[in-house]
Enzyme design. Structure first.
Site, PDB file in Angstrom:
ATOM      1  N   ASP A  79       0.844  -1.223  -0.049  1.00  0.00           N
ATOM      2  CA  ASP A  79      -0.094  -0.150   0.023  1.00  0.00           C
ATOM      3  C   ASP A  79       0.858   1.352   0.002  1.00  0.00           C
ATOM      4  OD1 ASP A  79       0.851  -0.395   2.788  1.00  0.00           O
ATOM      5  OD2 ASP A  79      -0.494   1.220   3.302  1.00  0.00           O
ATOM      6  N   ASP A  82       5.421   0.163   3.410  1.00  0.00           N
ATOM      7  CA  ASP A  82       5.656  -1.045   4.027  1.00  0.00           C
ATOM      8  C   ASP A  82       5.282  -2.330   3.093  1.00  0.00           C
ATOM      9  OD1 ASP A  82       3.182  -0.377   4.069  1.00  0.00           O
ATOM     10  OD2 ASP A  82       2.699  -0.806   6.131  1.00  0.00           O
ATOM     11  N   TYR A 231      -5.908   1.013   8.823  1.00  0.00           N
ATOM     12  CA  TYR A 231      -7.047   1.343   8.047  1.00  0.00           C
ATOM     13  C   TYR A 231      -8.394   1.206   8.480  1.00  0.00           C
ATOM     14  CZ  TYR A 231      -3.515   2.183   4.347  1.00  0.00           C
ATOM     15  OH  TYR A 231      -2.504   2.808   3.730  1.00  0.00           O
ATOM     16  N   GLU A 482       6.087   9.773   3.243  1.00  0.00           N
ATOM     17  CA  GLU A 482       5.426   8.520   2.630  1.00  0.00           C
ATOM     18  C   GLU A 482       4.547   8.676   1.499  1.00  0.00           C
ATOM     19  OE1 GLU A 482       3.627   5.822   5.570  1.00  0.00           O
ATOM     20  OE2 GLU A 482       4.135   4.089   4.275  1.00  0.00           O
TER      21      GLU A 482
END
Ligand SMILES: *[C@@H]1O[C@H](CO)[C@@H](O)[C@H](O)[C@H]1NC(C)=O
Length: 510
Positions: A79, A82, A231, A482
């Site tokens: 995603d 990571d 999430y 990120e």
């Protein structure tokens, strides 16, 4: 002679003053941004990489995913920085890629990027098909955030848990089942002409997943606690159910899906919730815009009175979203902006909200052009061109037209983030040095060094600046550096549209 020279100097001076007074007169190459955005998805690939893989610093990874559970879960996307394969954001990423291709396929093809766009979608949808092993069973996550984040390793070296998590009738997961249904239905629209067999297969899975999610209702993050810290579903599953129904209706034109979206609109919040943010969690604005489009396309004559009434309620909420982004709503519901003009929702990965808004505004502006309407907001009316100009301002900010002169798309322009929070990009390529890098060793040797990443994560869109247009290019600053697949996904369609417009205007002016 002297006089002529003098005039020339004055002329040059005037010219100089003119250009320097036009604020940030830069022309971005949206075609280049489009190509790069699609390249990024190749860097995020998990599984066995194909021969045509263009991002050459990556290798195969996650080849035993699902083995413990005796299911083939090889493939899909990581995603972000990571290596957990989180089902909900992966499905949303695929839905947005497919929506972009469904809406702007012509522009993507004209830019020569159709094959790559289809490849990016298919990398996700092939995985979803594998993960949907029974009508009422979906494998919705591989890997686990705690152990994954504890290590800083290349995906090729992963030693962390690859536990797979499922939702089923006893452990329902409506958000992830319905979002995956939406992704597959949207992809079925895209593949309809080029690969009709695949399109039918996608639809078959989409319909089953929608039924599963609807019949066995429950929050997915309660069935998969491992998803909850990363999430969590804040908006619940009402939006995903309606969104999946709208996509299934667009893909099949079957009346039952429209009936669902109309009859359940109130119960599931579709026509009642006015929200100013659109993301992997909250899809209300997206589905309200789909409903607005349907209302326009079908025309009032082909719809029943009740359907028109509800679709108009959806549309009024869509208008609320668009007006809020344009600062034309009532003061307290407008989306904030940074002093430099970027839409600003929150500190952590704000750019995801900007890219989602850019896409929805672009689609809405096309909708207004097609219907010949204008948008009426509490503080005035706007036409499609004004909406699209605002999109361009947001996109240009993203690409470097901002107080720091920083492009938030990696590898685009001269100045862009060099220390992206990304395990694979920040560590020497496995192809250059295949010697194993352990869990903590990666933190010591690669995460902690101040130098630029050895691999450029081209096309990734990072979290971006804070509310004051400030940005710190540091690997540990994950809120800003990120990148996530769902940041870039909505931009594929937007870049294609802007590139196409520019190509049209330059060919008509020459
Ligand atoms: C947004 O609108 C308000 C008025 O409601 C105005 O004061 C403010 O300057 C506007 N912001 C921007 C960025 O245009």
């Amino acid at each position: 002679m002297e006089k002529v020279e003098e005039n020339r100097k004055i002329f040059l001076l005037v010219l100089f003053l003119f250009f320097s007074s036009v604020p940030r007169l830069v022309a971005f190459d949206y075609g280049e941004a489009l190509s790069k955005s699609l390249l990024y998805f190749e860097a995020q690939r998990s599984g066995r990489l194909p021969h045509r893989q263009r991002v050459s610093w990556r290798s195969d990874s996650g080849l035993t995913d699902g083995l413990e559970q005796r299911v083939d879960l090889v493939g899909g996307y990581y995603d972000a920085g990571d290596h957990v394969k989180f089902g909900l954001p992966m499905a949303f990423t695929a839905t947005m890629l497919a929506w972009g291709a469904a809406e702007y396929g012509g522009a993507i093809a004209a830019a020569g990027e159709m094959e790559h766009a289809l490849g990016a979608i298919k990398w996700a949808t092939d995985y979803f098909i594998k993960a949907h092993t029974l009508p009422n069973l979906l494998w919705a996550q591989v890997g686990e955030g705690g152990s994954d984040h504890y290590c800083w390793q290349r995906p090729e070296d992963m030693t962390t848990s690859r536990q797979a998590y499922r939702v089923d009738a006893e452990h329902p997961g409506t958000e992830v089942a319905a979002e995956t249904a939406a992704a597959l239905a949207a992809a079925a629209v895209v593949f309809r002409n080029t690969n009709p067999r695949y399109s039918r297969l996608l639809l078959h899975h989409a319909q089953q997943l929608f039924e599963f999610g609807d019949k066995y209702r429950g929050r997915y993050d309660e069935s998969i606690p491992a998803a909850k810290s990363y999430y969590p579903s804040v908006s619940g599953y009402g939006d995903e159910l309606l969104w999946a129904a709208m996509w299934l209706h667009r893909a099949t034109r079957q009346a039952k899906y429209l009936t669902y979206a109309v009859e359940k609109a109130a119960e599931l919040g579709g026509a009642g919730w006015a929200v100013s943010e659109f993301s992997w969690d909250i899809k209300y604005a997206g589905l309200q815009i789909l409903a607005s489009k349907l209302l326009m396309e079908e025309g009032r004559r082909n719809l029943e009175e009740k359907q028109v009434e509800v679709l108009e309620q959806y549309r009024s909420k869509a208008q609320h979203y668009i007006c809020s982004c344009l600062n034309m709503s009532t003061a307290d519901s407008n989306v904030r902006r940074t002093p430099g003009g970027l839409l600003f929702v929150r500190e952590w990965n704000n750019m995801q909200y900007v890219t989602g808004a850019a896409f929805l505004l672009t689609v809405y502006s096309d909708y207004l052009t097609a219907s010949g309407e204008v948008l009426h907001c509490p503080r005035g009316s706007l036409g499609p061109r004004e909406i699209l100009s605002f999109v361009k301002v947001q996109v240009d900010y993203m690409l470097g037209s901002n107080p720091l002169g920083m492009s938030y798309m990696v590898g685009f322009g001269r100045k862009y983030p060099k220390r992206v929070h990304h395990r694979a990009a920040s560590t020497v390529s496995y192809k250059k040095d295949g010697s194993f890098i352990g869990c903590a060793q990666g933190y010591d040797k690669w995460f902690g060094r101040r130098k630029e990443n050895p691999n450029i994560l081209i096309g990734a869109i990072v979290g971006g600046p804070n509310g004051k247009d400030r940005f710190k290019d540091m690997r540990e600053n994950y809120m800003q550096t990120e990148a996530c697949t769902y940041n870039t996904a909505p931009m594929v369609g937007v870049f294609a549209k802007l590139h196409h417009l520019k190509a049209q205007s330059s060919s008509s002016s020459s």
